[in-house]
Design a protein around this motif. Structure first.
Motif, PDB file in Angstrom:
ATOM      1  N   ARG A  41     -10.083  33.450   4.105  1.00  0.00           N
ATOM      2  CA  ARG A  41     -10.339  34.693   4.840  1.00  0.00           C
ATOM      3  C   ARG A  41      -9.958  35.913   4.009  1.00  0.00           C
ATOM      4  N   LYS A  42      -8.837  35.832   3.321  1.00  0.00           N
ATOM      5  CA  LYS A  42      -8.395  36.977   2.518  1.00  0.00           C
ATOM      6  C   LYS A  42      -9.312  37.173   1.311  1.00  0.00           C
ATOM      7  N   PHE A  43      -9.775  36.067   0.709  1.00  0.00           N
ATOM      8  CA  PHE A  43     -10.734  36.176  -0.390  1.00  0.00           C
ATOM      9  C   PHE A  43     -12.022  36.836   0.108  1.00  0.00           C
ATOM     10  N   ASP A  44     -12.498  36.412   1.272  1.00  0.00           N
ATOM     11  CA  ASP A  44     -13.700  37.011   1.849  1.00  0.00           C
ATOM     12  C   ASP A  44     -13.479  38.495   2.149  1.00  0.00           C
ATOM     13  N   SER A  45     -12.279  38.851   2.557  1.00  0.00           N
ATOM     14  CA  SER A  45     -11.945  40.246   2.801  1.00  0.00           C
ATOM     15  C   SER A  45     -12.044  41.053   1.498  1.00  0.00           C
ATOM     16  N   ALA A  46     -11.564  40.472   0.401  1.00  0.00           N
ATOM     17  CA  ALA A  46     -11.659  41.132  -0.909  1.00  0.00           C
ATOM     18  C   ALA A  46     -13.124  41.322  -1.312  1.00  0.00           C
ATOM     19  N   ARG A  47     -13.939  40.321  -1.043  1.00  0.00           N
ATOM     20  CA  ARG A  47     -15.365  40.403  -1.381  1.00  0.00           C
ATOM     21  C   ARG A  47     -16.057  41.477  -0.546  1.00  0.00           C
ATOM     22  N   ARG A  48     -15.756  41.524   0.742  1.00  0.00           N
ATOM     23  CA  ARG A  48     -16.364  42.547   1.615  1.00  0.00           C
ATOM     24  C   ARG A  48     -15.940  43.953   1.186  1.00  0.00           C
ATOM     25  N   ALA A  49     -14.665  44.119   0.820  1.00  0.00           N
ATOM     26  CA  ALA A  49     -14.192  45.428   0.363  1.00  0.00           C
ATOM     27  C   ALA A  49     -14.905  45.834  -0.925  1.00  0.00           C
ATOM     28  N   LEU A  50     -15.081  44.891  -1.819  1.00  0.00           N
ATOM     29  CA  LEU A  50     -15.822  45.173  -3.052  1.00  0.00           C
ATOM     30  C   LEU A  50     -17.243  45.610  -2.727  1.00  0.00           C
ATOM     31  N   ASP A  51     -17.917  44.857  -1.862  1.00  0.00           N
ATOM     32  CA  ASP A  51     -19.299  45.183  -1.487  1.00  0.00           C
ATOM     33  C   ASP A  51     -19.404  46.562  -0.837  1.00  0.00           C
ATOM     34  N   ALA A  52     -18.359  46.984  -0.130  1.00  0.00           N
ATOM     35  CA  ALA A  52     -18.358  48.276   0.557  1.00  0.00           C
ATOM     36  C   ALA A  52     -17.878  49.420  -0.336  1.00  0.00           C
ATOM     37  N   GLY A  53     -17.519  49.099  -1.592  1.00  0.00           N
ATOM     38  CA  GLY A  53     -17.074  50.146  -2.506  1.00  0.00           C
ATOM     39  C   GLY A  53     -15.624  50.536  -2.354  1.00  0.00           C
ATOM     40  N   ARG A  54     -14.846  49.720  -1.642  1.00  0.00           N
ATOM     41  CA  ARG A  54     -13.417  49.979  -1.476  1.00  0.00           C
ATOM     42  C   ARG A  54     -12.665  49.139  -2.509  1.00  0.00           C
ATOM     43  N   PHE A  55     -12.656  49.626  -3.735  1.00  0.00           N
ATOM     44  CA  PHE A  55     -12.217  48.821  -4.871  1.00  0.00           C
ATOM     45  C   PHE A  55     -10.720  48.532  -4.867  1.00  0.00           C
ATOM     46  N   THR A  56      -9.907  49.520  -4.550  1.00  0.00           N
ATOM     47  CA  THR A  56      -8.460  49.291  -4.498  1.00  0.00           C
ATOM     48  C   THR A  56      -8.131  48.290  -3.403  1.00  0.00           C
ATOM     49  N   GLU A  57      -8.780  48.421  -2.256  1.00  0.00           N
ATOM     50  CA  GLU A  57      -8.560  47.477  -1.154  1.00  0.00           C
ATOM     51  C   GLU A  57      -8.944  46.059  -1.568  1.00  0.00           C
ATOM     52  N   SER A  58     -10.017  45.921  -2.312  1.00  0.00           N
ATOM     53  CA  SER A  58     -10.440  44.603  -2.795  1.00  0.00           C
ATOM     54  C   SER A  58      -9.372  43.986  -3.704  1.00  0.00           C
ATOM     55  N   ILE A  59      -8.851  44.798  -4.608  1.00  0.00           N
ATOM     56  CA  ILE A  59      -7.834  44.307  -5.545  1.00  0.00           C
ATOM     57  C   ILE A  59      -6.550  43.965  -4.795  1.00  0.00           C
ATOM     58  N   ARG A  60      -6.208  44.740  -3.784  1.00  0.00           N
ATOM     59  CA  ARG A  60      -5.022  44.422  -2.967  1.00  0.00           C
ATOM     60  C   ARG A  60      -5.205  43.101  -2.226  1.00  0.00           C
ATOM     61  N   ALA A  61      -6.394  42.847  -1.729  1.00  0.00           N
ATOM     62  CA  ALA A  61      -6.654  41.573  -1.046  1.00  0.00           C
ATOM     63  C   ALA A  61      -6.540  40.410  -2.039  1.00  0.00           C
ATOM     64  N   CYS A  62      -6.978  40.625  -3.274  1.00  0.00           N
ATOM     65  CA  CYS A  62      -6.809  39.585  -4.304  1.00  0.00           C
ATOM     66  C   CYS A  62      -5.330  39.335  -4.575  1.00  0.00           C
ATOM     67  N   ARG A  63      -4.526  40.397  -4.522  1.00  0.00           N
ATOM     68  CA  ARG A  63      -3.075  40.234  -4.680  1.00  0.00           C
ATOM     69  C   ARG A  63      -2.514  39.378  -3.551  1.00  0.00           C
ATOM     70  N   ASP A  64      -2.987  39.598  -2.342  1.00  0.00           N
ATOM     71  CA  ASP A  64      -2.521  38.796  -1.209  1.00  0.00           C
ATOM     72  C   ASP A  64      -2.893  37.328  -1.399  1.00  0.00           C
ATOM     73  N   VAL A  65      -4.105  37.064  -1.892  1.00  0.00           N
ATOM     74  CA  VAL A  65      -4.521  35.687  -2.183  1.00  0.00           C
ATOM     75  C   VAL A  65      -3.591  35.081  -3.222  1.00  0.00           C
ATOM     76  N   ARG A  66      -3.351  35.829  -4.292  1.00  0.00           N
ATOM     77  CA  ARG A  66      -2.479  35.349  -5.369  1.00  0.00           C
ATOM     78  C   ARG A  66      -1.100  35.004  -4.841  1.00  0.00           C
ATOM     79  N   ARG A  67      -0.559  35.854  -4.001  1.00  0.00           N
ATOM     80  CA  ARG A  67       0.785  35.607  -3.461  1.00  0.00           C
ATOM     81  C   ARG A  67       0.810  34.391  -2.544  1.00  0.00           C
ATOM     82  N   MET A  68      -0.233  34.202  -1.733  1.00  0.00           N
ATOM     83  CA  MET A  68      -0.306  33.014  -0.863  1.00  0.00           C
ATOM     84  C   MET A  68      -0.349  31.737  -1.700  1.00  0.00           C
TER      85      MET A  68
END
Length: 159
Positions: free
Chosen positions: A45-72
């Motif tokens: 779900r968090k990876f998909d959230s990062a992908r959706r943020a990227l698609d919407a042009g919210r680049f920092t949010e996408s990278i933050r979601a990737c950080r959450d995936v990494r931490r999990m």
């Protein structure tokens, strides 16, 4: 109104997409680790959230979601954020930390840590905010996917 038009996949790939400039794209399937117990589905779900943020042009949010995936993933592999991922993986795979696979993992994991951590640090209010481009966020998402694929076997050993 809408007009349904059915075009076989092969036709899309061979004839339609190249004509609209998308002949340089490839889809890649990534195997995610299963996400069991209380965290059921959180990684995906968090990876998909990062992908959706990227698609919407919210680049920092996408990278933050990737950080959450990494931490999990790190918590799942090590049980904490103190132990290094490479040490946990080397131990589980029965490899030395200096094995080529582990050196590669450590370097790529460190790159992901550095990029994803830079998306959340606001320690210095006088420092300019970090601006991420679409390319930065896309690279981060793809690196996250590559590492998830690589770590899937370690997280879910095939018996």
């Amino acid at each position: 109104g809408d007009l349904p038009l059915f075009v076989p996949r092969e036709r899309w790939a061979e004839e339609v997409l190249p004509r609209v400039g998308l002949d340089r794209l490839r889809l890649v399937a990534v195997r995610f680790p299963s996400d069991t117990d209380a965290r059921r589905g959180r990684i995906v779900r968090k990876f998909d959230s990062a992908r959706r943020a990227l698609d919407a042009g919210r680049f920092t949010e996408s990278i933050r979601a990737c950080r959450d995936v990494r931490r999990m993933v790190q918590r799942r592999l090590t049980g904490s954020e103190k132990e290094q991922v490479v040490d946990a993986v080397a131990r589980r795979r029965g490899l030395a930390a200096t094995a080529p696979q582990m050196v590669f993992l450590e370097a790529t994991w460190t790159a992901l840590v550095n990029l994803t951590n830079s998306s959340v640090h606001d320690d210095d209010p006088d420092a300019p905010a970090v601006e991420f481009s679409g390319s930065d966020a896309r690279t981060c998402l793809l690196l996250t996917a590559v590492l998830l694929e690589q770590l899937a076997d370690t997280l879910d050993p095939v018996v």
